[in-house]
Design a protein around this motif. Structure first.
Motif, short mmCIF file in Angstrom:
data_model
loop_
_atom_site.label_atom_id
_atom_site.label_comp_id
_atom_site.label_asym_id
_atom_site.label_seq_id
_atom_site.Cartn_x
_atom_site.Cartn_y
_atom_site.Cartn_z
N LEU A 175 0.99 -1.17 0.10
CA LEU A 175 -0.25 -0.01 -0.12
C LEU A 175 0.79 1.18 0.29
N THR A 176 1.73 0.96 0.55
CA THR A 176 3.09 1.89 0.51
C THR A 176 3.50 2.71 -0.62
N GLU A 177 4.17 1.47 -1.22
CA GLU A 177 4.81 1.79 -2.82
C GLU A 177 3.29 2.47 -3.27
N ALA A 178 2.14 2.14 -3.81
CA ALA A 178 1.17 2.32 -4.36
C ALA A 178 0.69 4.14 -4.37
N LEU A 179 0.75 3.74 -2.83
CA LEU A 179 0.35 5.75 -2.75
C LEU A 179 2.14 6.46 -2.80
N ALA A 180 2.60 5.62 -3.14
CA ALA A 180 3.94 6.42 -2.60
C ALA A 180 4.08 7.09 -4.88
N GLU A 181 3.35 5.92 -5.77
CA GLU A 181 3.28 6.45 -7.12
C GLU A 181 3.14 7.62 -7.63
N CYS A 182 1.62 7.29 -6.16
CA CYS A 182 0.24 8.60 -6.27
C CYS A 182 1.10 10.02 -5.88
N LEU A 183 2.48 9.81 -5.03
CA LEU A 183 2.53 11.20 -4.45
C LEU A 183 4.07 11.31 -4.98
N SER A 184 4.56 10.79 -6.19
CA SER A 184 5.34 11.47 -6.78
C SER A 184 6.06 12.70 -7.15
N ALA A 185 5.71 13.38 -7.04
CA ALA A 185 5.63 15.52 -6.99
C ALA A 185 5.65 15.28 -5.88
N ALA A 186 5.90 14.92 -4.83
CA ALA A 186 6.28 15.36 -3.04
C ALA A 186 7.79 14.65 -3.16
N PRO A 187 8.45 15.87 -2.16
CA PRO A 187 10.10 15.91 -1.92
C PRO A 187 10.28 14.60 -2.26
N ASP A 188 9.87 13.63 -0.84
CA ASP A 188 9.81 11.75 -0.60
C ASP A 188 8.59 11.53 -0.70
N PRO A 189 8.73 10.59 -1.83
CA PRO A 189 7.22 9.72 -1.91
C PRO A 189 6.91 9.23 -0.86
N ALA A 190 8.13 7.88 -0.29
CA ALA A 190 7.45 7.09 0.31
C ALA A 190 7.67 7.61 1.48
N THR A 191 7.92 9.32 2.24
CA THR A 191 7.93 9.23 3.69
C THR A 191 6.49 9.28 3.67
N SER A 192 6.15 10.91 2.51
CA SER A 192 4.85 11.02 2.42
C SER A 192 3.81 9.98 2.53
N ALA A 193 4.17 9.43 1.49
CA ALA A 193 2.99 7.62 1.82
C ALA A 193 2.63 7.12 2.88
N ARG A 194 4.38 6.38 3.63
CA ARG A 194 3.50 6.78 5.27
C ARG A 194 3.24 7.49 5.96
N LEU A 195 3.16 8.54 5.85
CA LEU A 195 2.46 10.13 6.51
C LEU A 195 1.45 9.57 6.57
N MET A 196 0.53 9.65 4.62
CA MET A 196 -0.07 9.94 4.77
C MET A 196 -0.92 8.44 5.16
N LEU A 197 -0.74 7.58 4.96
CA LEU A 197 -1.27 5.72 5.81
C LEU A 197 -1.46 6.28 7.67
N SER A 198 -0.55 7.08 7.96
CA SER A 198 -1.07 7.36 9.39
C SER A 198 -2.22 7.87 9.66
N GLN A 199 -2.10 9.00 8.68
CA GLN A 199 -3.04 9.99 8.49
C GLN A 199 -4.40 9.12 8.41
N TRP A 200 -4.72 7.92 6.87
CA TRP A 200 -6.00 7.92 6.97
C TRP A 200 -5.85 7.04 8.27
N GLN A 201 -5.20 6.08 8.90
CA GLN A 201 -6.13 5.28 9.96
C GLN A 201 -6.17 6.47 11.16
N GLY A 202 -5.57 7.22 11.13
CA GLY A 202 -6.34 7.90 12.53
C GLY A 202 -7.34 9.06 12.37
#
Length: 190
Positions: free
Chosen positions: A129-156
């Motif tokens: 799921l992190t990898e799939a989100l990182a693909e969607c967030l490729s414009a972010a400075p750090d897509p993998a970290t942004s994806a992990r943070l988004m997952l945390s935001q989602w669960q929260g």
């Protein structure tokens, strides 16, 4: 000659999962599953050996379904921040407006944490799921970290929605994730 199974494994595991979601993992005894499935307790013991093995099989079956749904949503979502929101919103649809159903899901999650094989399955899903989100967030400075943070935001956001039960879970999640993307300065890309 072996007897023909009256219920295929998938059908039986769906019944076990329904019982788990309705009444909690502790309610999934051989007797309770026998009652809902029409099979005898001894047949269930022959298939699974132990209650723990039956519970593990049902939860592994649930992970199979979640993996398939995640892959389907990831493949159909645009590779944009808005696509990331759509993916996570899609994974939140099952709760509707029912916070109690979400709470039952947390009891199931407890079982995933307790069992090393189920915990490993969850970790593998999080990675995919992190990898799939990182693909969607490729414009972010750090897509993998942004994806992990988004997952945390989602669960929260699901957790906080559970307390308020404010509307549909997916709508609450979408609103919260769009706020999150705004803070990441990706709002313009949604």
């Amino acid at each position: 000659m072996p007897r023909t199974r009256t219920l295929q494994d998938e059908q039986l595991l769906e019944m076990v999962l329904a019982l788990i979601h309705d009444e909690g993992p502790d309610a999934a005894s051989f007797g309770a599953v026998a009652k809902v499935s029409g099979l005898s307790g001894s047949t269930l013991v022959q298939r699974f050996g132990t209650k723990a093995a039956m519970l593990r099989a049902a939860l592994m079956h649930a992970w199979d379904g979640l993996d398939a749904e995640t892959a389907k949503l990831a493949a159909s979502s645009e590779k944009t921040p808005g696509g990331a929101v759509a993916l996570l919103t899609g994974l939140s649809q099952d709760y509707g407006e029912d916070a109690a159903a979400y709470a039952q899901g947390l009891l199931v999650l407890r079982e995933d944490f307790r069992d090393p094989l189920l915990r490993a399955r969850g970790a593998a899903w999080a990675k995919a799921l992190t990898e799939a989100l990182a693909e969607c967030l490729s414009a972010a400075p750090d897509p993998a970290t942004s994806a992990r943070l988004m997952l945390s935001q989602w669960q929260g956001s699901l957790l906080w929605w559970g307390f308020t039960a404010e509307g549909r879970a997916a709508d609450y999640v979408e609103r919260e994730l769009r706020l999150f993307l705004g803070v990441l300065d990706l709002k313009a890309l949604v």
